[in-house]
Design an enzyme around this catalytic site. Structure first.
Site, PDB file in Angstrom:
ATOM      1  CD  GLU A 179      -2.838  -1.381   2.321  1.00 47.93           C
ATOM      2  OE1 GLU A 179      -2.851  -0.494   3.188  1.00 47.93           O
ATOM      3  OE2 GLU A 179      -3.552  -2.401   2.381  1.00 47.93           O
ATOM      4  CD  GLU A 289      -4.313  -8.132   1.397  1.00 49.14           C
ATOM      5  OE1 GLU A 289      -5.243  -7.479   1.885  1.00 49.14           O
ATOM      6  OE2 GLU A 289      -3.121  -7.831   1.536  1.00 49.14           O
TER       7      GLU A 289
HETATM    8  O1  9MR Z   1      -7.326  -8.750   8.020  1.00 48.75           O
HETATM    9  C1  9MR Z   1      -6.458  -7.902   8.746  1.00 48.75           C
HETATM   10  C2  9MR Z   1      -7.103  -7.472  10.042  1.00 48.75           C
HETATM   11  O2  9MR Z   1      -7.243  -8.581  10.916  1.00 48.75           O
HETATM   12  C3  9MR Z   1      -6.286  -6.392  10.717  1.00 48.75           C
HETATM   13  O3  9MR Z   1      -6.975  -5.916  11.843  1.00 48.75           O
HETATM   14  C4  9MR Z   1      -6.028  -5.271   9.718  1.00 48.75           C
HETATM   15  C5  9MR Z   1      -5.200  -4.177  10.336  1.00 48.75           C
HETATM   16  O4  9MR Z   1      -5.054  -3.100   9.479  1.00 48.75           O
HETATM   17  O5  9MR Z   1      -5.364  -5.778   8.579  1.00 48.75           O
HETATM   18  C6  9MR Z   1      -6.148  -6.685   7.885  1.00 48.75           C
HETATM   19  O6  9MR Z   1      -5.498  -7.111   6.723  1.00 48.75           O
HETATM   20  C7  9MR Z   1      -5.238  -6.084   5.753  1.00 48.75           C
HETATM   21  C8  9MR Z   1      -3.978  -6.482   5.019  1.00 48.75           C
HETATM   22  O7  9MR Z   1      -2.928  -6.679   5.908  1.00 48.75           O
HETATM   23  C9  9MR Z   1      -3.614  -5.430   3.994  1.00 48.75           C
HETATM   24  N1  9MR Z   1      -4.687  -5.137   3.111  1.00 48.75           N
HETATM   25  C10 9MR Z   1      -5.983  -4.856   3.731  1.00 48.75           C
HETATM   26  C11 9MR Z   1      -6.342  -5.974   4.704  1.00 48.75           C
HETATM   27  C12 9MR Z   1      -7.727  -5.745   5.276  1.00 48.75           C
HETATM   28  O8  9MR Z   1      -7.762  -4.585   6.023  1.00 48.75           O
END
Ligand code: 9MR
Length: 384
Positions: A179, A289
């Site tokens: 990101e 994802e």
């Molecule tokens: O699924 C993840 C969630 O459990 C966490 O709380 C969150 C924190 O920002 O991150 C989520 O995963 C993210 C991933 O690492 C990057 N892309 C977006 C995903 C969904 O938010």
């Protein structure tokens, strides 16, 4: 990599003769059918790409583990390999949870993605504080700013070196940076103005890829990962950055398209154009994802419980999955992995998001298995 022997499912001619009957009757009558009794997703797509799921360590046991072993030949850590979990304090590396995922992948002959070496979120504060505890980004003195930049890049190198040396033989693909594009960034180039950027410009991206390559070796697959990669102007910002970095010799092997998408957004054409665009730079693509939310943006109003979701929504989602996987399969020479951001509808970050926008109430259902690990219409749509 793949160990088909572990799967007890009947394959070959018998499937052709028997499965359509099972599929039609189960799908038509709504009888619950366990994910463990149906053809594995990874087997279905074995000629095209690996099929992955994001996991938390608790999912490496029980029903989640069974479903993982049956349907997926690749996994990724949903959280435990992020900087805040691996190096919460400077020099104090914590690999306990991450190691569990590595072990599970090895024992079950699965590919493993690493998510993520660098991110602006879930990164501990200490990375960005100078020796006196002051935020580096606030520094105005040019000399001190340069010192801070060197210190931050050194910390970054150490973080990456330590992780990569430990896991280089276990990881098949690395999210090196996550990101780094923000289409709304004031710089007008789409470069996210995170502390990383404010302190080092784009050097942190270069150093991250170069360090990963140095310690992981020539065969390691290194990805730049982001969301909304299909949509303009973000897609072009990402393209411009990647092209420029490649011209400078930065070792990037592919683009990770997170694909947190909706039933009606983005369009298939945008998805196809994006994959082709990055392939035109000689890069691999991975869908890293994937989830198909039932909602638009913002996710409002949300269904309070799973039982409140109407059948038509599940049908529309299945149609979307069908079109999506047809596209992925058609472009399979440009896509090496498709990973869902979860295993089944009982655990998804989208529930938190739906709740956040609806005063604590809201259920999403983005995957092909329901909360009880039964197959959904979306499963039949992508297995046919
Ligand atoms: O699924 C993840 C969630 O459990 C966490 O709380 C969150 C924190 O920002 O991150 C989520 O995963 C993210 C991933 O690492 C990057 N892309 C977006 C995903 C969904 O938010």
């Amino acid at each position: 990599m793949l160990n088909n022997v572990r799967k007890s499912f009947i394959s070959g001619v018998a499937i052709v003769l028997l499965l359509p009957v099972g599929i039609n009757s189960a799908a038509a009558t709504n009888e619950p059918k366990s994910a463990l009794e149906v053809k594995p997703l990874d087997e279905r797509y074995e000629d095209s790409f690996t099929i992955g799921a994001a996991v938390e360590p608790y999912q490496l046991e029980g029903k989640d583990a069974e479903v993982l072993k049956h349907h997926y030949n690749s996994i990724v850590a949903e959280n435990v390999m992020k900087p805040i979990n691996i190096q919460p304090e400077e020099g104090k590396f914590n690999f306990e949870q991450a190691d569990k995922i590595v072990k599970f992948a090895k024992e079950n002959d699965m590919d493993l993605r690493f998510h993520t070496l660098v991110w602006h979120s879930q990164v501990p504060e200490w990375f960005f504080l100078d020796k006196n505890g002051k935020p580096m980004a606030d520094e105005t003195d040019p000399k001190q700013r340069e010192k801070n930049k060197q210190l931050l890049l050194k910390r970054l190198e150490k973080h990456i070196k330590t992780i990569v040396q430990r896991y280089k033989d276990d990881i098949d693909s690395w999210d090196v940076v996550n990101e780094v594009i923000d289409e709304y960034a004031p710089n007008g180039k789409g470069l996210r103005e995170s502390p990383w950027y404010k302190i080092t410009g784009t050097d942190y991206i270069k150093v991250a890829f170069e360090t990963a390559r140095k310690y992981a070796g020539e065969n390691a697959k290194l990805y730049i990962n982001d969301y909304n990669t299909e949509v303009e102007p973000k897609r072009t910002y990402l393209y411009n950055l990647v092209k420029e970095l490649l011209e400078q010799g930065v070792p990037i092997d592919g683009v990770g398209h997170q694909s947190h998408i909706q039933i009606g957004w983005p369009t298939l054409q945008e998805t196809e154009d994006s994959i082709n665009l990055f392939a035109s730079l000689g890069l691999d693509n991975q869908i890293t994802e994937l989830d198909v939310s039932l909602y638009g943006w913002p996710p409002r109003p949300a269904y309070p419980t799973y039982a409140d979701i109407p059948k038509e929504k599940f049908q529309a989602q299945a149609d979307r999955y069908n079109a999506l996987f047809e596209l992925y399969e058609r472009l399979d020479d440009k896509i090496s992995n498709v990973t869902f951001w979860g295993v089944a509808d009982n655990h998804t970050w989208l529930d938190d998001r739906a709740e956040q926008y609806n005063d604590g109430v809201g259920k999403d259902a983005p995957f092909v298995f329901d909360p009880d690990y039964n197959v959904k219409l979306a499963y039949w749509a992508i297995i046919d």
